[in-house]
Enzyme design. Structure first.
Site, PDB file in Angstrom:
ATOM      1  N   LYS A   1       0.877  -1.186   0.000  1.00 50.48           N
ATOM      2  CA  LYS A   1       0.000   0.000   0.000  1.00 50.48           C
ATOM      3  C   LYS A   1       0.905   1.224   0.000  1.00 50.48           C
ATOM      4  CE  LYS A   1      -1.673   3.034   2.041  1.00 50.48           C
ATOM      5  NZ  LYS A   1      -1.419   4.465   1.670  1.00 50.48           N
TER       6      LYS A   1
ATOM      7  N   GLU B   1       9.199   1.507  11.099  1.00 50.05           N
ATOM      8  CA  GLU B   1      10.299   2.450  10.816  1.00 50.05           C
ATOM      9  C   GLU B   1       9.677   3.835  10.868  1.00 50.05           C
ATOM     10  OE1 GLU B   1      13.434   1.653  10.181  1.00 50.05           O
ATOM     11  OE2 GLU B   1      13.287  -0.492   9.856  1.00 50.05           O
TER      12      GLU B   1
ATOM     13  N   CYS C   1      13.988  10.585   6.781  1.00 54.11           N
ATOM     14  CA  CYS C   1      13.805  10.306   8.209  1.00 54.11           C
ATOM     15  C   CYS C   1      15.106  10.417   8.994  1.00 54.11           C
ATOM     16  CB  CYS C   1      13.184   8.940   8.396  1.00 54.11           C
ATOM     17  SG  CYS C   1      14.122   7.682   7.530  1.00 54.11           S
TER      18      CYS C   1
ATOM     19  N   GLU D   1      10.202  16.903  13.808  1.00 59.09           N
ATOM     20  CA  GLU D   1      10.871  16.840  12.499  1.00 59.09           C
ATOM     21  C   GLU D   1      10.359  17.979  11.622  1.00 59.09           C
ATOM     22  OE1 GLU D   1       9.424  12.952  11.228  1.00 59.09           O
ATOM     23  OE2 GLU D   1      11.407  12.509  10.490  1.00 59.09           O
TER      24      GLU D   1
HETATM   25  P1  NAP Z   1       2.431   8.921   7.312  1.00 51.00           P
HETATM   26  O1  NAP Z   1       1.431   9.999   7.230  1.00 51.00           O
HETATM   27  O2  NAP Z   1       2.513   8.144   8.568  1.00 51.00           O
HETATM   28  O3  NAP Z   1       2.159   7.973   6.052  1.00 51.00           O
HETATM   29  C1  NAP Z   1       2.874   6.804   5.820  1.00 51.00           C
HETATM   30  C2  NAP Z   1       1.945   5.761   5.227  1.00 51.00           C
HETATM   31  O4  NAP Z   1       0.907   5.475   6.163  1.00 51.00           O
HETATM   32  C3  NAP Z   1       1.254   6.223   3.946  1.00 51.00           C
HETATM   33  O5  NAP Z   1       1.099   5.132   3.091  1.00 51.00           O
HETATM   34  C4  NAP Z   1      -0.078   6.704   4.469  1.00 51.00           C
HETATM   35  O6  NAP Z   1      -1.111   6.702   3.504  1.00 51.00           O
HETATM   36  C5  NAP Z   1      -0.351   5.669   5.551  1.00 51.00           C
HETATM   37  N1  NAP Z   1      -1.327   6.148   6.522  1.00 51.00           N
HETATM   38  C6  NAP Z   1      -1.660   7.420   6.828  1.00 51.00           C
HETATM   39  N2  NAP Z   1      -2.654   7.433   7.765  1.00 51.00           N
HETATM   40  C7  NAP Z   1      -2.931   6.144   8.048  1.00 51.00           C
HETATM   41  C8  NAP Z   1      -3.861   5.510   8.923  1.00 51.00           C
HETATM   42  N3  NAP Z   1      -4.702   6.213   9.685  1.00 51.00           N
HETATM   43  N4  NAP Z   1      -3.888   4.174   8.970  1.00 51.00           N
HETATM   44  C9  NAP Z   1      -3.036   3.456   8.207  1.00 51.00           C
HETATM   45  N5  NAP Z   1      -2.154   3.980   7.340  1.00 51.00           N
HETATM   46  C10 NAP Z   1      -2.086   5.322   7.266  1.00 51.00           C
HETATM   47  O7  NAP Z   1       3.908   9.463   7.073  1.00 51.00           O
HETATM   48  P2  NAP Z   1       4.409  10.438   5.907  1.00 51.00           P
HETATM   49  O8  NAP Z   1       4.102  11.816   6.330  1.00 51.00           O
HETATM   50  O9  NAP Z   1       3.932   9.987   4.590  1.00 51.00           O
HETATM   51  O10 NAP Z   1       5.963  10.146   5.940  1.00 51.00           O
HETATM   52  C11 NAP Z   1       6.854  10.880   6.672  1.00 51.00           C
HETATM   53  C12 NAP Z   1       7.223  10.191   7.963  1.00 51.00           C
HETATM   54  O11 NAP Z   1       7.823   8.926   7.670  1.00 51.00           O
HETATM   55  C13 NAP Z   1       8.255  10.966   8.733  1.00 51.00           C
HETATM   56  O12 NAP Z   1       7.938  10.974  10.090  1.00 51.00           O
HETATM   57  C14 NAP Z   1       9.546  10.184   8.482  1.00 51.00           C
HETATM   58  O13 NAP Z   1      10.505  10.351   9.470  1.00 51.00           O
HETATM   59  C15 NAP Z   1       9.014   8.797   8.416  1.00 51.00           C
HETATM   60  N6  NAP Z   1       9.969   7.944   7.720  1.00 51.00           N
HETATM   61  C16 NAP Z   1      10.652   7.014   8.447  1.00 51.00           C
HETATM   62  C17 NAP Z   1      11.596   6.209   7.829  1.00 51.00           C
HETATM   63  C18 NAP Z   1      12.341   5.178   8.615  1.00 51.00           C
HETATM   64  O14 NAP Z   1      12.947   4.294   7.998  1.00 51.00           O
HETATM   65  N7  NAP Z   1      12.343   5.208   9.929  1.00 51.00           N
HETATM   66  C19 NAP Z   1      11.846   6.337   6.458  1.00 51.00           C
HETATM   67  C20 NAP Z   1      11.134   7.306   5.743  1.00 51.00           C
HETATM   68  C21 NAP Z   1      10.185   8.096   6.400  1.00 51.00           C
HETATM   69  P3  NAP Z   1      -1.524   8.122   2.804  1.00 51.00           P
HETATM   70  O15 NAP Z   1      -0.370   8.555   2.009  1.00 51.00           O
HETATM   71  O16 NAP Z   1      -2.723   7.763   2.009  1.00 51.00           O
HETATM   72  O17 NAP Z   1      -1.838   9.076   3.928  1.00 51.00           O
END
Ligand code: NAP
Length: 489
Positions: A182, A260, A294, A391
């Protein structure tokens, strides 16, 4: 055509479920936008619970035969997929750059980086050894074997549309799991192309599925998987808030989880550091993907005696960065992913300025497109500022001044997050002291570029658990089974 590709067939807009490209049962679609212009690229499937359930049924059915395939067969599939990914580097880079915004050179780098995980896990698949345990009596044999955990749901963010999903699908398939991917709402096109290449590589029906959805639908889609006991694992990269939600909502079916999550990486420059190397390391770690990474340094601590010299060198380098669309040859920083991202960056910078920060470079939006923000350096940062705790996820460097090691170590660790940290020092005793005391899963020592398929990537504290890449990465998709045979003497 919405985007010009050498192989137009790589532009997919449907779900792939049970070996068939198909729309949603509701026929709903949502638009994917180019962050550089705000223009629509194409519409893709906006899935609902019924589509998620259909994918689960297919992945569950396929698991029964896929888990029994010899590891060498799974490895061969991954090798064919790897070769196809590399062969289509240019098209994949075009898709990444168009939907995510990063410069083409970085997008090509992401293809190579993502592909390296596929290659790595093709090799690891055939090394998933067990153990023989010496039994206390002659009448017994005691063995440990590894088995795939089952159906895996892989949920990924938008910042690395290819690498994040490749480094989940590859170990899962290598282990003998089946997968439902997804991707993020903003960046489904690269993931769909990757699945199209897996189909070309010969992935059996139902072994790899992909379901796309808009942000409005995501809770319904993922909710269907969370409730379903046939889904045995969720591997997630994204925000800590969503990671916690997945941990809570998967408790009823006790799924395995790899999380992650977000970071708040400190980057520390001691007075005994090579300052030029520290500036270069910071430029590489901070400005890759426009700071939307991240492991991107979020707080930069510089020892007082070298603070001014470091701030000068850094501001000169940052002011020279060229901002522009990903397909312009000289662009080094692309647009941010969307308007919400730019609003957050602007809020952090304004908050810092009202709390005493000094603007050393950038500090404003760039009006060439809807989502650009100038690379920015803020001096005199302090811990009252929002950017010290959250962040920023953009091209903003706040510089904090510190006096001694114990003070900076306490500040660096004063966060609920624990993904990555960095420090620059030439004092070998300090190097070992700090390496042991920094509370993060990854530590960069006189180095800004950390990620590699052969290294374990992941955090501690509220940055999550589980590791991706390396020999540890396969274990996250396997269950340990103990066999005890008696009556042998
Ligand atoms: P996010 O909002 O948590 O979204 C990540 C994924 O989760 C997307 O596919 C999103 O779908 C889905 N999602 C959102 N709301 C959800 C819910 N209620 N239930 C289930 N799934 C849901 O994060 P982001 O803003 O896209 O990404 C940035 C974050 O990722 C930052 O905090 C960054 O640090 C972290 N990150 C961590 C790593 C690591 O390896 N530790 C690597 C890269 C990024 P939608 O797009 O449809 O909302």
């Amino acid at each position: 055509m919405a985007i010009s590709l050498d192989y137009p067939d790589l532009l997919r807009v449907d779900n792939f479920i049970g070996g068939e490209w198909q729309g949603s049962v509701t026929a709903a679609r949502y638009a994917v936008y180019d962050p550089a212009t705000g223009n629509k690229i194409v519409d893709v499937v906006d899935s609902g619970a019924a589509d998620a359930q259909a994918a689960t049924a297919e992945a569950h059915r396929a698991f029964e035969s896929w888990r029994l395939q010899p590891a060498a067969v799974r490895a061969q599939l991954l090798k064919r997929w790897h070769a196809l990914i590399l062969q289509h580097t240019e098209d994949l880079a075009r898709l990444i750059s168009r939907e995510q915004g990063k410069p083409m050179a970085e997008a090509r780098g992401e293809v190579a980086y993502g592909a390296s995980y596929v290659d790595w896990f093709a090799s690891e698949a055939v090394r998933s050894y067990g153990d023989i345990i010496p039994a206390a009596v002659r009448s017994k044999k005691m063995l440990v074997t590894k088995e795939p955990v089952g159906v895996v749901v892989a949920i990924t963010p938008w910042n690395f549309p290819l690498a994040m999903i490749a480094r989940k699908i590859a170990p899962a398939l290598a282990a003998g799991c089946t997968v439902i991917a997804k991707p993020a709402e903003d960046t489904p096109l690269t993931a769909l192309a990757l699945v199209a290449l897996a189909e070309q590589a010969g992935v059996p029906r139902g072994v790899l599925n992909i379901v796309t959805s808009s942000r409005e639908q995501v809770a319904e889609v993922v909710g269907a998987w969370l409730k379903d006991s046939r889904v045995r694992k969720i591997t997630f990269t994204g925000s800590t808030a969503v990671g916690k939600l997945l941990a809570r909502d998967s408790a009823d079916t006790l799924k395995r989880l790899s999380l992650e999550l977000g970071g708040n990486a400190p980057f520390i420059v001691f007075e005994d550091a090579d300052l030029d190397a520290a500036v270069e390391g910071l430029m590489a770690a901070k400005f890759r993907n426009g700071g939307q990474t991240c492991v991107s340094p979020n707080r930069v601590y510089v020892q007082a005696s070298v603070y001014d010299a470091f701030a000068d060198k850094l501001s000169t380098r940052v002011s020279a960065l060229r901002v522009g669309p990903g397909d312009r040859k000289d662009s080094q920083i692309g647009p941010m992913i969307n308007a919400r991202a730019v609003d957050k960056i602007e809020r952090h910078v304004q908050d810092a300025l009202t709390k005493g920060a000094r603007l050393l470079a950038g500090g404003q939006r760039i009006t060439d497109g809807p989502n650009y923000y100038a690379p920015t350096v803020l001096g005199d940062a302090n811990h009252e500022m929002e950017l010290a705790h959250e962040e920023t996820f953009g091209p903003v460097v706040p510089l904090f001044r510190f006096n001694d090691e114990s003070e900076v170590l306490a500040a660096a660790n004063d966060t609920p997050f624990g993904l990555a940290s960095y420090f620059y020092s030439r004092d070998v005793t300090r190097v070992w002291r700090l390496s042991e005391q920094l509370q993060t899963g990854i530590v960069g020592i006189n180095e800004g570029a950390l990620a590699a398929e052969s290294a374990p990537f992941g955090g501690i504290k509220e940055s999550g658990y589980g590791r991706e890449g390396s020999r540890y990465g396969l274990d996250d998709y396997m269950a340990t089974k103990y066999l005890c045979q008696g009556g042998l003497a």
